[in-house]
Design an enzyme around this catalytic site. Sequence first.
Site, short mmCIF file in Angstrom:
data_model
loop_
_atom_site.label_atom_id
_atom_site.label_comp_id
_atom_site.label_asym_id
_atom_site.label_seq_id
_atom_site.Cartn_x
_atom_site.Cartn_y
_atom_site.Cartn_z
N HIS A 41 12.79 -29.98 -3.25
CA HIS A 41 12.40 -31.05 -4.39
C HIS A 41 13.55 -30.85 -5.40
O HIS A 41 13.51 -29.91 -6.05
CB HIS A 41 10.87 -31.11 -4.80
CG HIS A 41 10.74 -32.09 -5.85
ND1 HIS A 41 10.34 -33.26 -5.45
CD2 HIS A 41 10.70 -32.24 -7.00
CE1 HIS A 41 10.18 -34.09 -6.50
NE2 HIS A 41 10.37 -33.83 -7.25
N HIS B 176 14.16 -36.58 -6.14
CA HIS B 176 13.45 -37.34 -7.21
C HIS B 176 14.40 -37.81 -8.24
O HIS B 176 14.90 -36.93 -9.14
CB HIS B 176 12.27 -36.61 -7.55
CG HIS B 176 11.28 -36.97 -8.74
ND1 HIS B 176 10.59 -36.48 -9.41
CD2 HIS B 176 11.37 -38.54 -9.10
CE1 HIS B 176 9.83 -37.28 -10.18
NE2 HIS B 176 10.40 -38.32 -10.14
N ASP C 84 3.39 -34.50 -8.31
CA ASP C 84 4.46 -33.68 -8.72
C ASP C 84 4.02 -33.56 -10.24
O ASP C 84 3.79 -34.73 -11.02
CB ASP C 84 5.78 -34.55 -8.63
CG ASP C 84 6.92 -33.68 -9.23
OD1 ASP C 84 6.83 -32.68 -9.71
OD2 ASP C 84 7.85 -34.61 -9.29
C1 DX5 Z 1 9.06 -33.33 -13.91
C2 DX5 Z 1 9.58 -32.83 -12.27
C3 DX5 Z 1 8.77 -31.98 -11.59
C4 DX5 Z 1 8.92 -30.62 -12.10
C5 DX5 Z 1 7.71 -30.16 -11.92
O1 DX5 Z 1 9.62 -34.19 -14.34
O2 DX5 Z 1 9.88 -34.01 -11.81
O3 DX5 Z 1 9.13 -32.17 -10.17
O4 DX5 Z 1 9.89 -29.83 -11.66
O5 DX5 Z 1 7.62 -28.86 -12.25
P1 DX5 Z 1 6.09 -27.85 -12.68
O6 DX5 Z 1 5.68 -27.82 -11.03
O7 DX5 Z 1 6.43 -27.00 -13.43
O8 DX5 Z 1 5.15 -28.86 -13.14
ZN ZN Z 2 10.13 -34.06 -9.48
#
Ligand code: DX5
Ligand code: ZN
Length: 214
Positions: free
Chosen positions: A31, A64, A173
């Site tokens: 991701h 993303h 996410d």
């Molecule tokens: C946040 C991102 C996520 C982030 C998630 O805006 O889209 O993909 O990396 O991180 P964690 O799993 O630490 O919440």
């Molecule tokens: Zn993300």
Amino acid sequence: MIVSPSMLSADFGNLDRDIDMINASQADWFHLDVMDGVFVPNISFGFPVIEAIAKRAAKPLDVHLMIVDPDRYITRTRDVGAHTMNVHFEACTHLNRTVQAIHEAGMKAAVTLNPATPVEMLRDIVADVDMVLLMSVNPGFGGQKFIENTINKVQRLRALIAETGSKALIEIDGGVNLTTGKLLAEAGADALVAGSAVFGAPDPMAEIAALKAL
Ligand code: DX5
Ligand code: ZN
């Protein structure tokens, strides 16, 4: 469960090592979070970094884009090796056109919803997308607390998908760990993104295996 570790929490000084760890793990995808400092209040990394990751990654790239007007970068996203292009509902004026263009470029199309956007906004597009990504934190940063209302959104999205005959996967996410991941699995999620839970774990590969088994 599909597991998509977020490279936002990787050690950017040791990217090769962290890519190799994901390659050797049970993770399904990489991701990759692109932030423009406009759509979200943070800047992460862009296409040169994705291209470098793509060269070494042995699994599909789940990209993303937390950017305004992502239509401008569909060809570029394809060219750097994305398998799936996630665009935000809130960033697209003509979402149907954007989804068509992503497909024409040869990628899977995913639509992402911010926490405050109701899943019902997708009723007339959900049959045309390959995946819906529900943000379970406000996008922009790793390591935030999971928003509990996401469980309810997963259940409602599951029903909407069934009702419309869509084949879309449901990906979540933000703030995903073994505890929230279990609730999400029970609610009907197909794929989990995890950044800090994976890279902050004493044994990241074991953490991926545990998420995979949910
Ligand atoms: C946040 C991102 C996520 C982030 C998630 O805006 O889209 O993909 O990396 O991180 P964690 O799993 O630490 O919440
Ligand atoms: Zn993300």
